[in-house]
Write an enzyme that holds these catalytic residues in place. Structure first.
Site, PDB file in Angstrom:
ATOM      1  N   ASP A 160      -4.197  -5.032   6.190  1.00 36.53           N
ATOM      2  CA  ASP A 160      -3.974  -6.186   5.018  1.00 36.53           C
ATOM      3  C   ASP A 160      -4.645  -7.703   5.588  1.00 36.53           C
ATOM      4  OD1 ASP A 160      -2.108  -7.211   3.153  1.00 36.53           O
ATOM      5  OD2 ASP A 160      -0.724  -8.459   4.680  1.00 36.53           O
ATOM      6  N   ASP A 196      -3.710 -11.257   3.575  1.00 35.45           N
ATOM      7  CA  ASP A 196      -2.740 -12.308   3.455  1.00 35.45           C
ATOM      8  C   ASP A 196      -1.468 -12.658   3.980  1.00 35.45           C
ATOM      9  OD1 ASP A 196      -4.354 -13.850   1.814  1.00 35.45           O
ATOM     10  OD2 ASP A 196      -3.084 -12.488   0.284  1.00 35.45           O
ATOM     11  N   GLU A 212       0.229 -11.907 -10.723  1.00 33.06           N
ATOM     12  CA  GLU A 212       2.073 -11.458 -10.656  1.00 33.06           C
ATOM     13  C   GLU A 212       2.751 -12.660 -11.002  1.00 33.06           C
ATOM     14  OE1 GLU A 212      -0.838  -8.276 -10.995  1.00 33.06           O
ATOM     15  OE2 GLU A 212      -0.292  -9.846  -9.560  1.00 33.06           O
ATOM     16  N   HIS A 240      -5.239 -19.198 -13.518  1.00 33.50           N
ATOM     17  CA  HIS A 240      -6.102 -18.443 -11.212  1.00 33.50           C
ATOM     18  C   HIS A 240      -7.051 -18.203 -11.682  1.00 33.50           C
ATOM     19  CE1 HIS A 240      -6.441 -14.498  -9.223  1.00 33.50           C
ATOM     20  NE2 HIS A 240      -4.627 -14.858  -9.463  1.00 33.50           N
TER      21      HIS A 240
END
Length: 248
Positions: free
Chosen positions: A8, A10, A53, A78
């Site tokens: 992963d 973050d 999201e 964004h």
């Protein structure tokens, strides 16, 4: 046989989340919005996976369901935020977490495959890797949230990474830092090493076969939280391969 490690991004490769928060706040300000995400609010927003999201959830919760004009503004926010984040990373605002560069190097020298499986956007990943691996990314595969049909906690992005690597779930180990990430990896059939990050301090890391504060470095050991312990407080490729051989 252990053939691949899948990370992963973050909170796992680097403590990125607060930089994402700062980038969102700067984007809000630059676009004339009086919105501000405090660390406490952002911790709550992180239960929603994916920056787009997360923003959509915030808007719907705090400002009502968006109309066409607001949706266009959200897209602009964004895009602006992604640019700001990339600039901050390029200026050296983020380093890899303890043990990441070491373990990646060990795996690469041993001929293992390496992958990223993240809900974040590809430009965010590319910026982080470019700064921290200036001689070229060691990752054979990068799978990002925009490429997966469903975000974590669904397994889609890990399945995508496995498919691109050409390995079976039983031939790889995943590294995660959150409840949603652990669930995603487990549902893809992957065993998980979990590290505790700034914004997942209150998360249960249940399901990981080992949970630690970070991967550790020789002379700077990590704190063992649960599951399998590591010699010297350092997660090494030798240790991972030994565990994998026993588990298999």
């Amino acid at each position: 046989m252990l053939k691949a490690l899948i990370f992963d991004v973050d909170g796992t490769l680097a403590e990125t989340e607060d930089l994402h928060r700062q980038a969102f706040n700067r984007a809000f300000s630059e676009l004339g919005l009086d919105w501000h995400w405090s660390p406490e609010l952002y911790a709550d927003l992180l239960t929603v996976m994916g920056g787009k999201e997360r923003l959509a959830h915030y808007v719907a919760t705090e400002h009502g369901e968006p109309d066409a004009e607001r949706r266009a503004q959200m897209s602009e926010i964004h895009d602006r935020k992604t640019g700001i984040y990339g600039d901050l990373v390029t200026k050296g605002a983020l380093e890899l977490r303890p043990g990441i560069a070491r373990l990646v190097g060990e795996a690469k020298r041993a001929g293992l495959l390496l992958a990223v499986a993240s809900t974040t956007s590809r430009p965010n990943v590319d910026a982080l890797l470019a700064v921290n691996f200036p001689e070229g990314s060691p990752f054979d595969v990068v799978a990002c949230g925009d490429e997966a049909e469903r975000k974590k906690p669904h397994p889609d992005v890990f399945v995508l990474a496995l498919t691109r690597l050409g390995v079976a779930p039983g031939e790889a180990i995943a590294f995660e830092d959150s409840v949603a990430g652990i669930r995603s990896a487990l549902d893809a059939g992957l065993p998980v090493v979990a590290t505790r990050s700034r914004y997942t301090g209150g998360h249960s890391l249940e399901g990981a076969f080992s949970a630690v504060s970070d991967l550790g470095e020789p002379g700077t050991p990590h704190t063992h939280l649960s599951g399998i312990p590591w010699a010297g407080g350092v997660v090494t490729l030798v240790g991972l391969a030994a565990w994998h051989g026993r588990a298999g």
